[in-house]
Every structure is written in structure tokens, then in C-alpha cells.
Design a protein around this motif. Structure first.
Motif, short mmCIF file in Angstrom:
data_model
loop_
_atom_site.label_atom_id
_atom_site.label_comp_id
_atom_site.label_asym_id
_atom_site.label_seq_id
_atom_site.Cartn_x
_atom_site.Cartn_y
_atom_site.Cartn_z
N ILE A 199 0.84 -1.19 0.00
CA ILE A 199 0.00 0.00 0.00
C ILE A 199 0.87 1.25 0.00
CG2 ILE A 199 -0.22 0.10 2.52
CD1 ILE A 199 -3.20 1.02 1.93
N MET A 200 0.41 2.24 -0.71
CA MET A 200 1.11 3.53 -0.72
C MET A 200 0.28 4.57 0.03
SD MET A 200 2.21 3.52 -4.71
CE MET A 200 3.23 4.98 -4.62
N PHE A 201 -0.96 4.74 -0.41
CA PHE A 201 -1.82 5.77 0.15
C PHE A 201 -3.25 5.26 0.26
CE2 PHE A 201 1.30 9.04 -0.27
CZ PHE A 201 1.94 8.83 -1.49
N SER A 202 -3.99 5.91 1.18
CA SER A 202 -5.40 5.64 1.28
C SER A 202 -6.12 6.95 1.60
CB SER A 202 -5.66 4.62 2.38
OG SER A 202 -7.03 4.54 2.67
N TYR A 203 -7.26 7.15 0.93
CA TYR A 203 -8.08 8.33 1.18
C TYR A 203 -9.48 7.88 1.57
CZ TYR A 203 -5.13 12.15 -0.52
OH TYR A 203 -4.16 13.09 -0.65
N ASN A 204 -10.05 8.56 2.54
CA ASN A 204 -11.43 8.32 2.92
C ASN A 204 -12.19 9.63 2.79
OD1 ASN A 204 -13.60 8.37 5.36
ND2 ASN A 204 -13.43 6.35 4.47
N ASN A 205 -13.16 9.64 1.88
CA ASN A 205 -13.92 10.88 1.65
C ASN A 205 -13.01 12.09 1.47
OD1 ASN A 205 -16.67 10.14 1.53
ND2 ASN A 205 -16.69 9.86 3.74
N LYS A 206 -12.06 11.96 0.61
CA LYS A 206 -11.11 13.01 0.22
C LYS A 206 -10.05 13.32 1.27
CE LYS A 206 -13.96 16.39 -0.66
NZ LYS A 206 -14.29 17.76 -1.11
N GLU A 207 -10.09 12.61 2.38
CA GLU A 207 -9.10 12.88 3.43
C GLU A 207 -8.04 11.78 3.44
OE1 GLU A 207 -10.79 13.00 7.33
OE2 GLU A 207 -8.84 12.94 8.31
N LEU A 208 -6.77 12.20 3.45
CA LEU A 208 -5.66 11.24 3.49
C LEU A 208 -5.65 10.54 4.84
CD1 LEU A 208 -3.07 10.16 2.07
CD2 LEU A 208 -1.84 11.99 3.25
N ILE A 209 -5.74 9.19 4.83
CA ILE A 209 -5.71 8.47 6.10
C ILE A 209 -4.51 7.55 6.23
CG2 ILE A 209 -8.18 8.61 6.56
CD1 ILE A 209 -8.48 5.77 5.50
N ILE A 210 -3.93 7.15 5.12
CA ILE A 210 -2.73 6.32 5.17
C ILE A 210 -1.71 6.90 4.20
CG2 ILE A 210 -1.71 4.09 4.60
CD1 ILE A 210 -4.29 2.79 5.54
N ASN A 211 -0.52 7.09 4.72
CA ASN A 211 0.59 7.53 3.88
C ASN A 211 1.78 6.70 4.32
OD1 ASN A 211 2.64 8.79 2.53
ND2 ASN A 211 2.07 10.86 3.15
N GLU A 212 2.02 5.60 3.60
CA GLU A 212 3.12 4.73 3.96
C GLU A 212 4.44 5.42 3.64
OE1 GLU A 212 2.72 1.04 5.23
OE2 GLU A 212 1.22 2.48 5.94
N THR A 213 5.53 4.74 3.96
CA THR A 213 6.84 5.35 3.73
C THR A 213 7.12 5.40 2.23
OG1 THR A 213 7.79 3.17 4.12
CG2 THR A 213 7.85 4.74 5.94
N VAL A 214 6.54 6.40 1.63
CA VAL A 214 6.68 6.59 0.19
C VAL A 214 7.46 7.88 -0.03
CG1 VAL A 214 5.37 6.99 -1.92
CG2 VAL A 214 4.48 5.42 -0.22
N PRO A 215 8.41 7.89 -0.98
CA PRO A 215 9.14 9.14 -1.24
C PRO A 215 8.19 10.29 -1.51
CG PRO A 215 10.10 7.32 -2.47
CD PRO A 215 8.85 6.78 -1.84
N ASN A 216 8.56 11.49 -1.08
CA ASN A 216 7.63 12.60 -1.28
C ASN A 216 7.57 13.06 -2.73
OD1 ASN A 216 10.03 13.94 -1.48
ND2 ASN A 216 9.83 15.02 0.48
N ARG A 217 8.25 12.35 -3.62
CA ARG A 217 8.06 12.59 -5.05
C ARG A 217 6.67 12.09 -5.49
NH1 ARG A 217 10.37 9.50 -8.00
NH2 ARG A 217 11.16 7.90 -6.59
N PHE A 218 6.07 11.23 -4.66
CA PHE A 218 4.73 10.72 -4.96
C PHE A 218 3.71 11.57 -4.21
CE2 PHE A 218 5.56 6.61 -7.02
CZ PHE A 218 6.92 6.49 -6.80
N SER A 219 2.77 12.13 -4.94
CA SER A 219 1.76 12.94 -4.28
C SER A 219 0.38 12.55 -4.78
CB SER A 219 2.01 14.44 -4.48
OG SER A 219 2.16 14.73 -5.83
N PRO A 220 -0.44 12.04 -3.88
CA PRO A 220 -1.82 11.70 -4.26
C PRO A 220 -2.70 12.94 -4.16
CG PRO A 220 -1.42 11.07 -2.00
CD PRO A 220 -0.15 11.70 -2.49
#
Lengths: 113, 110
Positions: free
Chosen positions: A45-66
Motif C-alpha cells: 500500500i502507498m496511500f489511502s483516502y477516505n472521503n477526500k481525506e488522506l488516512i494512510i501515507n506509507e513510507t513513500v518518497p515525497n516525489r509521490f503525491s496523491p
């Protein structure tokens, strides 16, 4: 009707470029995810959003932006692409995270050359 | 690190035979799920079993869960060539995300 659709399906780009992958779901689900599958088929997993809100942000380089403009869309922007970013990226959605199965998109195969 | 470990890594059987795949995990879970991935495609949800359930059926699929051993198994009965795919277990540990195992590659020969 495709439940979770991702575009593009294939993406070949040079190192250093910036690219985006788009995802849309028409299931009315509350939660959307980005997963990365590497060449050995490991899914992480990289990211998870719930109703437009970021709830999970795994250790992903900040070059990745959801970005989630609304609960039906979750896009992934990647800056300064590196060779190691080559993978298949999957978007998924679920209703009420933790209680139901996920519906996955068909994936975007990213190749950085 | 991966939560689930699957066994075997690869399985090759004849059409009509049963296929059994196992999954072990490390932490307490809310539920465990099994997914299928055909080559070059996305994952398809097969079945979800909650931590208070021991067995679940769906068509030719049978899933068991043993929380005391932190393990699950997926049985596919009367396999078909179309069952050829990778099968993944995934655990939900109340962290609002699924953590996937490494997968079992199943090949069903006709």
C-alpha cells in the motif's frame, strides 16, 4: 460499466520526468487506495483516502503525491521519476475500510527508462 | 514487511484436481481476504472471512481460518484451466489497510 478505472494502462517515460495516473470509481465507495506491485508481485500500500481525506501515507518518497478532488477520484502524481519507480500501480476502492473487500482497477504499468 | 506468507509459492495440478493454498500471518486480524490475479490484470476479490468465523464457502471455494495458529487455507475444488492465476491472501488488522502476502502461482493443466 468499469467499477474502478485507471488511466493510462501503460506508461513509458524517461528518468526525471513527471507523470500522473488517474483513477475513478463508480461504486459509491468511501475509501480509495494506491498500491504498488513490484516485479516479484509483492503488493504494497502507498496511500489511502477516505472521503477526500488522506488516512494512510506509507513510507513513500515525497516525489509521490496523491490527490483526491472528490470521493470518486484519486490521482497519483509522480515527480522526477527514477528507474526504481518502474512497477504496476493499482488503484482500489472499498466501502467502509476494514469490513469489505476491495475492488481493484486493472493497473497502470509504469516503465521508467 | 509482508504480513502474510503463502505456501506453496507455486502449484501445478491437473484439471479436475483440488488445489490448496495456505497463508500464515503474524498479528491479530479483523478479517482475512483472498484475491485472484490473472496475468496482466487487476486483483479480484474472492472471499472474506472474519476473525470470528472458522470456515466459509463460495461456489468451488472453501476458506478456513485458524486464528490460534494465525493461518488460513484456500481450497479450490474441481479446478479448471481458467483457475490458472496468482492467489493472494490479505489481512486486515484494524489498521484500515489490507496487507498482502507474496502470493501462490497456480497452474491448472488441461
Amino acid at each position: 460499466d468499469t467499477a474502478v478505472s485507471q488511466t493510462p494502462k501503460y506508461l513509458v517515460t524517461q528518468m526525471g520526468n513527471d507523470k500522473s495516473i488517474k483513477c475513478e470509481q463508480n461504486l459509491g465507495h468511501d475509501t480509495m487506495y494506491w498500491y504498488k506491485q513490484d516485479s516479484k508481485k509483492f503488493l504494497k500500500i502507498m496511500f489511502s483516502y477516505n472521503n477526500k481525506e488522506l488516512i494512510i501515507n506509507e513510507t513513500v518518497p515525497n516525489r509521490f503525491s496523491p490527490k483526491s478532488p472528490d470521493k470518486a477520484h484519486l490521482n497519483l502524481h509522480i515527480n522526477s521519476l527514477e528507474l526504481g519507480d518502474s512497477a504496476v500501480y493499482f488503484c482500489a476502492s472499498s466501502q467502509e475500510a476494514g469490513y469489505y473487500g476491495y475492488t481493484f482497477g486493472s493497473g497502470t504499468r509504469l516503465t521508467v527508462v | 514487511s509482508q504480513q502474510g506468507e503463502e505456501d506453496p509459492q507455486a502449484l501445478s495440478i491437473q484439471e479436475g484436481e483440488n488445489a490448496t493454498m495456505n497463508c500464515s500471518y503474524k498479528t491479530s486480524i479483523n478479517n482475512l481476504q483472498w484475491y485472484r490475479q490473472n496475468s496482466g490484470r487487476g486483483l479480484v476479490h474472492l472471499i472474506l472471512i472474519r476473525s470470528n468465523e472458522r470456515e466459509k464457502h463460495s461456489g468451488r471455494l472453501r476458506v478456513t481460518l485458524d486464528t490460534s495458529k494465525k493461518s488460513s487455507s484456500l481450497l479450490i475444488t474441481a479446478s479448471r484451466a481458467a483457475d490458472t492465476a496468482s492467489y493472494f491472501c490479505a489481512t486486515d488488522a484494524a489498521t484500515r489497510k489490507l496487507v498482502f502476502g507474496a502470493g501462490t502461482i497456480l497452474r491448472v493443466k488441461s
